[in-house]
Motif scaffolding. Structure first.
Motif, PDB file in Angstrom:
ATOM      1  N   GLY A 105       0.871  -1.181   0.000  1.00  0.00           N
ATOM      2  CA  GLY A 105       0.000   0.000   0.000  1.00  0.00           C
ATOM      3  C   GLY A 105       0.898   1.219   0.000  1.00  0.00           C
ATOM      4  O   GLY A 105       2.008   1.179   0.544  1.00  0.00           O
ATOM      5  N   ASP A 106       0.452   2.314  -0.593  1.00  0.00           N
ATOM      6  CA  ASP A 106       1.288   3.518  -0.725  1.00  0.00           C
ATOM      7  C   ASP A 106       0.360   4.717  -0.744  1.00  0.00           C
ATOM      8  O   ASP A 106      -0.558   4.767  -1.575  1.00  0.00           O
ATOM      9  N   ASN A 107       0.594   5.665   0.180  1.00  0.00           N
ATOM     10  CA  ASN A 107      -0.214   6.894   0.159  1.00  0.00           C
ATOM     11  C   ASN A 107       0.542   8.072   0.730  1.00  0.00           C
ATOM     12  O   ASN A 107       1.572   7.915   1.393  1.00  0.00           O
ATOM     13  N   GLY A 168       3.523   8.646 -10.835  1.00  0.00           N
ATOM     14  CA  GLY A 168       2.922   7.514 -10.149  1.00  0.00           C
ATOM     15  C   GLY A 168       3.310   6.209 -10.835  1.00  0.00           C
ATOM     16  O   GLY A 168       4.095   6.193 -11.790  1.00  0.00           O
ATOM     17  N   HIS A 169       2.729   5.103 -10.348  1.00  0.00           N
ATOM     18  CA  HIS A 169       3.232   3.798 -10.771  1.00  0.00           C
ATOM     19  C   HIS A 169       2.208   2.701 -10.519  1.00  0.00           C
ATOM     20  O   HIS A 169       1.346   2.826  -9.645  1.00  0.00           O
ATOM     21  N   GLY A 170       2.359   1.602 -11.282  1.00  0.00           N
ATOM     22  CA  GLY A 170       1.659   0.390 -10.927  1.00  0.00           C
ATOM     23  C   GLY A 170       2.184  -0.109  -9.591  1.00  0.00           C
ATOM     24  O   GLY A 170       3.321   0.194  -9.199  1.00  0.00           O
ATOM     25  N   PHE A 199      -3.050   1.159  -9.415  1.00  0.00           N
ATOM     26  CA  PHE A 199      -2.097   2.258  -9.613  1.00  0.00           C
ATOM     27  C   PHE A 199      -1.927   3.062  -8.331  1.00  0.00           C
ATOM     28  O   PHE A 199      -2.897   3.290  -7.602  1.00  0.00           O
ATOM     29  N   ALA A 200      -0.691   3.513  -8.080  1.00  0.00           N
ATOM     30  CA  ALA A 200      -0.446   4.562  -7.096  1.00  0.00           C
ATOM     31  C   ALA A 200      -0.440   5.868  -7.879  1.00  0.00           C
ATOM     32  O   ALA A 200       0.452   6.097  -8.701  1.00  0.00           O
ATOM     33  N   ILE A 201      -1.471   6.675  -7.642  1.00  0.00           N
ATOM     34  CA  ILE A 201      -1.608   7.962  -8.336  1.00  0.00           C
ATOM     35  C   ILE A 201      -1.123   9.036  -7.367  1.00  0.00           C
ATOM     36  O   ILE A 201      -1.605   9.096  -6.231  1.00  0.00           O
ATOM     37  N   GLU A 202      -0.160   9.850  -7.793  1.00  0.00           N
ATOM     38  CA  GLU A 202       0.477  10.740  -6.812  1.00  0.00           C
ATOM     39  C   GLU A 202       0.918  12.064  -7.413  1.00  0.00           C
ATOM     40  O   GLU A 202       2.113  12.291  -7.633  1.00  0.00           O
ATOM     41  N   PRO A 203      -0.036  12.977  -7.642  1.00  0.00           N
ATOM     42  CA  PRO A 203       0.358  14.296  -8.159  1.00  0.00           C
ATOM     43  C   PRO A 203       1.308  15.029  -7.220  1.00  0.00           C
ATOM     44  O   PRO A 203       1.090  15.067  -6.002  1.00  0.00           O
ATOM     45  N   PHE A 232      -0.109  14.544  -2.903  1.00  0.00           N
ATOM     46  CA  PHE A 232      -1.142  13.659  -2.358  1.00  0.00           C
ATOM     47  C   PHE A 232      -1.126  12.371  -3.166  1.00  0.00           C
ATOM     48  O   PHE A 232      -0.897  12.399  -4.379  1.00  0.00           O
ATOM     49  N   GLU A 233      -1.379  11.250  -2.511  1.00  0.00           N
ATOM     50  CA  GLU A 233      -1.308   9.960  -3.203  1.00  0.00           C
ATOM     51  C   GLU A 233      -2.324   8.973  -2.627  1.00  0.00           C
ATOM     52  O   GLU A 233      -2.525   8.925  -1.413  1.00  0.00           O
ATOM     53  N   HIS A 234      -2.930   8.197  -3.519  1.00  0.00           N
ATOM     54  CA  HIS A 234      -3.720   7.035  -3.114  1.00  0.00           C
ATOM     55  C   HIS A 234      -3.346   5.848  -3.992  1.00  0.00           C
ATOM     56  O   HIS A 234      -2.940   6.015  -5.144  1.00  0.00           O
TER      57      HIS A 234
HETATM   58 MG    MG Z   1       4.167   6.031  -4.753  1.00  0.00          MG
END
Ligand code: MG
Length: 250
Positions: A105-107, A168-170, A199-203, A232-234
């Motif tokens: 998990g990544d946020n 961001g990344h898979g 996906f980890a989406i992280e603007p 921010f990331e989810h």
């Molecule tokens: Mg990340």
């Protein structure tokens, strides 16, 4: 190759996401004037280990901590330190990940310290909204660059800029999997999104120019013009029912 996860794998990733989200919330609740980023790091590590998981960043390519803590003009990858004390008016970006039963998990979120400037508040709001716009594009049949195009539209529409060098990344049984998920791009382009992609989406959004550079510590990334930056990331799964945010406590 973009690995698609089974329903069982997504359930495990949901737990990894829940643990990561809980650690991030606990750190956010501890952010205040006078706290050191090292103290925040200790809170996060304890939160993750007490939930039966392992910090995802510690030891990753030699990174020394559980958190990345990036203050003001620092964009990402700042290293927690006992000499780094948060001050009134700072903004601090906190990135935290956990490994649970082999899945990641990544946020991340950016928190205000005490009372911050109007510009800082607006940057936090816009960056969060740009992430939400990107998450909405995680739908079966959509295209990968729909995500970045949506992020970019919100950020640039507010007069801010999108960092290009970090994306961001898979994510799944590795923290960084294919594909790269840029926070900019042309809608309607890129791979077709399918059920089970995560996906980890992280603007990473700068108040000034999008140019960044690395500090001599080899980790910390800063804006070249010294302007503020937010992050921010989810972790988000593409499901038949639409986007599913895995880094959520509920
Ligand atoms: Mg990340």
């Amino acid at each position: 190759m973009i690995v698609r996860k089974s329903a069982a794998e997504i359930e495990t990733m949901r737990e990894a996401g829940r643990i990561s989200a809980r650690a991030l919330r606990m750190v956010g609740e501890a952010v205040r004037v006078g706290v050191t980023t090292k103290e925040l790091d200790e809170i996060a590590e304890e939160a993750i280990r007490s939930q039966g998981a392992v910090p995802a960043f510690k030891g990753y390519h030699g990174f020394p901590a559980t958190l990345c803590t990036s203050i003001n003009d620092q964009v990402v990858h700042g290293i927690p330190s006992s000499t780094c004390v948060l001050s009134e008016g700072d903004i601090v970006s906190v990135d935290v990940g956990a490994i649970f039963e082999g899945y990641y998990g990544d946020n991340a979120a950016t928190f205000p310290v005490g009372t911050v400037s109007e510009q800082a508040l607006r940057l936090l709001d816009v960056t969060k909204r740009s992430l939400e716009a990107g998450i909405k594009k995680c739908v079966v049949g959509g295209r990968l660059y729909d995500i970045g195009a949506a992020v970019q539209e919100v950020a640039e529409g507010a007069g801010f800029s999108v960092v290009r060098e970090y994306v961001g990344h898979g994510i799944g049984s590795a923290m960084h999997e294919d594909p790269n998920v840029p926070n900019y791009g042309v809608a309607g382009k890129g791979p077709v999104l399918a059920e089970g992609m995560v996906f980890a989406i992280e603007p990473m959004i700068n108040a000034g120019s999008h140019a960044v550079e690395s500090l001599p510590d080899g980790w910390t990334v800063v804006t070249r013009d010294g302007s503020l930056s937010a992050h921010f990331e989810h972790t988000v799964a593409v499901t038949a029912d639409g986007p599913l945010v895995l880094t959520s406590e509920t």
